[in-house]
Design an enzyme around this catalytic site. Structure first.
Site, PDB file in Angstrom:
ATOM      1  CD  GLN A  39      -2.833  -1.001   2.488  1.00 63.06           C
ATOM      2  OE1 GLN A  39      -2.946  -1.983   3.194  1.00 63.06           O
ATOM      3  NE2 GLN A  39      -3.435   0.132   2.793  1.00 63.06           N
ATOM      4  NE  ARG A 184     -12.965  -0.304   5.183  1.00 64.44           N
ATOM      5  CZ  ARG A 184     -13.707  -0.987   4.323  1.00 64.44           C
ATOM      6  NH1 ARG A 184     -13.635  -2.312   4.294  1.00 64.44           N
ATOM      7  NH2 ARG A 184     -14.502  -0.356   3.485  1.00 64.44           N
ATOM      8  CG  PHE A 186      -4.681   4.537  11.520  1.00 66.56           C
ATOM      9  CD1 PHE A 186      -3.879   3.589  10.932  1.00 66.56           C
ATOM     10  CD2 PHE A 186      -4.073   5.611  12.129  1.00 66.56           C
ATOM     11  CE1 PHE A 186      -2.490   3.709  10.955  1.00 66.56           C
ATOM     12  CE2 PHE A 186      -2.688   5.746  12.170  1.00 66.56           C
ATOM     13  CZ  PHE A 186      -1.887   4.791  11.572  1.00 66.56           C
ATOM     14  CD  GLU A 534      -9.191   4.298   7.216  1.00 59.99           C
ATOM     15  OE1 GLU A 534      -9.246   5.415   7.758  1.00 59.99           O
ATOM     16  OE2 GLU A 534      -8.172   3.603   7.199  1.00 59.99           O
TER      17      GLU A 534
END
Length: 596
Positions: A39, A184, A186, A534
């Protein structure tokens, strides 16, 4: 004043494609080409260059697409790619490696488990006056991104509520398990769940409904977050909340749930609604940037490159749509080959739901440059086609490629003065879920979920609705199903799908309704479309609290009133034991006398 604590467990990324990489050494001056499922291509490039002892320009990272990432391939992919690059240079041949599922789960880290301990003071009418909270995260054996995860959790612990006085602490705990990493959300889902649990506890103390407590404490226009950032779009929160109540027929269904619970002893239903206020953007200011490189060929076809990685979230599709709108040509004339560090360098990770915002704006800037260069030819021959204008520009030696670079006007947060804006903007949403539990087995089924989400003026509603549905189901796994088990020595016991349960088709709500808020374009972002990857994940918390409402009805039949502790995930075992009846009492007695 009340005190309490809550624990949220780990979650495995469980992407379809495990960590994988191909390293191809070149004969020319120690050049290394790496095809990595990553990523963050810039981090992979710099890590590999450092372990090989070469400059960054001697390493090229290429990524076509990932079979899912969810944050697990932001930093943890570097371990595999760096080791493979060293081995490839040593043997002088291309090497490929792809981890087995059990190897991946045992070594690459998970979402951080959190423990929250809080003390909250509130007035008799349920309005919060002060909060002291300590958050502890299980970081594993190395820091990785744990400090940043904790920072985001602390910034979001208030969710949608006004907290006039806050004393918040975050601790990253070192343990004997693999280092935990980005996932996802965080850190935000963990903080949100603890805050919503706190709101439920206040409702018990005040004798008011949970909805009343939540609405009473909503942030209002003109109010700031506890870290002093004003939210321009806070009014959209209440609009999402009200629309969700209306579209879900909340009041009518609440009466039906009460009637169902009155008639059934061993089956109980629960209904819950929760709000969401999600800050979008990297807290590190330098990361809030995007870049693009756009080429127009002589036949009028367009090749698009940018710094974002396609992971199944529809990023490439959205970027092509942005280019199509800007250049005013059909999308089938635009192609995205791959993402690579030799086309678009120094990129930020594809994470944080901001890739469409950052790279999309960069694509728009580059396409606007090219569109402007072709303007004289459009004016000269307005009856001609796009290909004709491009061909004419080519013959006039006009440059048909352009770069675009965009950075947000984010100010960041100054910890010394406690001022600034750590987030560029906020997304709002609300979800109502109804569940039915089996009080004898702890099993449950989600009967219906209604979601209303603010996504601005969506670039692609089909993709955005898919992201909302997918994020919700992943959050549902976090809060109800997925449970990690470790040995005392730190060895993972729940390896692979045979021992670790993720949501399946039967876990999708029987009725699943998703609505996008209408007429709310957001001028700060590309095409007025807000981030969507998210934020919806936490809306699955509505299922967790609906389960808690159903358990509450079961306990009431046993003469047990008041609040109780339910940690996440709300597995069948936890639901069954929380229902507290004569059977669970016997189990508790046996456990006590056998020291289990």
């Amino acid at each position: 004043m009340i005190e309490g604590e809550m624990r949220i467990g780990e979650q495995e990324h469980f992407y379809l494609e495990t960590q994988s990489c191909i390293a191809v050494p070149k004969q020319e001056e120690d050049f290394m080409e790496v095809f990595s499922a990553a990523q963050d291509l810039y981090l992979s490039q710099t890590t590999i260059a450092n372990v090989l002892g070469v400059k960054y320009h001697k390493v090229n990272i290429r990524t076509k697409r990932l079979g899912g990432g969810f944050g697990g391939k932001e930093t943890r992919s570097c371990n595999l790619s760096a080791a493979l690059a060293v081995a490839a240079r040593r043997v002088g041949r291309p090497l490929r490696c792809m981890l087995d599922r059990d190897e991946d789960m045992a070594s690459t880290g998970t979402r951080h488990a959190f423990l929250g301990r809080y003390k909250v003071g509130f007035s008799n009418d349920g309005k919060i006056q002060s909060l002291k909270i300590c958050l502890y995260s299980n970081s594993g054996n190395a820091l990785d991104l744990s400090a940043s995860v904790m920072e985001c959790a602390l910034f979001h612990l208030q969710n949608a509520y006004h907290l006039p006085n806050v004393d918040a602490y975050g601790y990253c705990c070192k343990t004997n398990i693999p280092s935990n990493t980005a996932f996802r959300g965080f850190g935000r889902p963990q903080a949100f769940l603890i805050m919503e649990n706190l709101m439920s506890e206040i409702s018990f103390s005040c004798g008011m409904t949970k909805n009343m407590i939540r609405e009473l404490n909503f942030l209002q226009v003109g109010q700031s977050t506890y870290y002093n950032q004003k939210i321009d779009e806070v009014h959209l929160l209440k609009r999402c909340w009200d629309e969700c109540l209306e579209k879900s027929d909340y009041e009518v269904r609440q009466s039906k749930v009460a009637e169902f619970n009155r008639l059934h002893r061993w089956k109980k239903r629960g209904l819950s609604i929760i709000p969401l206020l999600y800050g979008v953007g990297f807290t590190e200011v330098f990361m809030n940037k995007g870049a693009a490189f756009v080429i127009i060929y002589q036949d009028g076809s367009v090749l698009l490159s940018h710094g974002g990685v396609e992971m199944g979230q529809g990023l490439y599709t959205k970027m092509i749509q942005v280019a199509s709108r800007t250049l005013k040509i059909p999308s089938d004339q635009i192609f995205t080959d791959e993402t690579s560090t030799n086309k678009v360098p120094n990129t930020s990770p594809t994470a944080g739901s901001v890739s469409s915002d950052l790279n999309g704006m960069a694509v728009k800037i580059a396409c606007e440059k090219l569109y402007k260069r072709l303007e004289p030819y459009r004016k000269q021959k307005p009856d001609k086609t796009w290909s004709d204008w491009v061909a004419a520009a080519y013959m006039d030696r006009v440059s048909l490629f352009a770069t675009g670079f965009y950075k947000t006007p984010s100010k960041g947060f100054d910890y010394r003065t406690r001022t600034g804006e750590p987030f560029y903007y906020f997304s709002s949403g609300a979800a109502v879920s109804e569940v039915e539990i089996d009080c004898l087995t702890g099993d449950h089924v989600v009967l219906r979920t209604d979601i209303v989400m603010d996504v601005g003026d969506s670039i692609n509603p089909a993709i955005d609705i898919g992201q909302i549905e997918g994020g919700f189901i992943q959050g549902y796994g976090l809060f109800t199903l997925e449970e990690y088990r470790w040995s005392p020595s730190g060895e993972l016991l729940t390896k692979g799908p045979g021992f670790y349960k993720i949501p399946s088709f039967t876990d999708i709500p029987v009725e699943f309704n998703v609505s996008l808020l209408d007429g709310v374009p957001h001028t700060k972002v590309v095409c007025s479309s807000k981030a969507i990857g998210e934020p919806p994940l936490f809306l699955a918390g509505s299922v967790f609290f609906a389960i808690k409402e159903a358990i509450l009805a079961s306990r009431k039949d046993c003469g047990i009133e008041g609040s109780f502790r339910l940690d996440s995930p709300a597995t069948a075992e936890r639901i069954r034991m929380a229902c507290s009846d004569t059977f669970t009492e016997k189990v508790c007695i046996r456990l006590k006398y056998t020291n289990i």
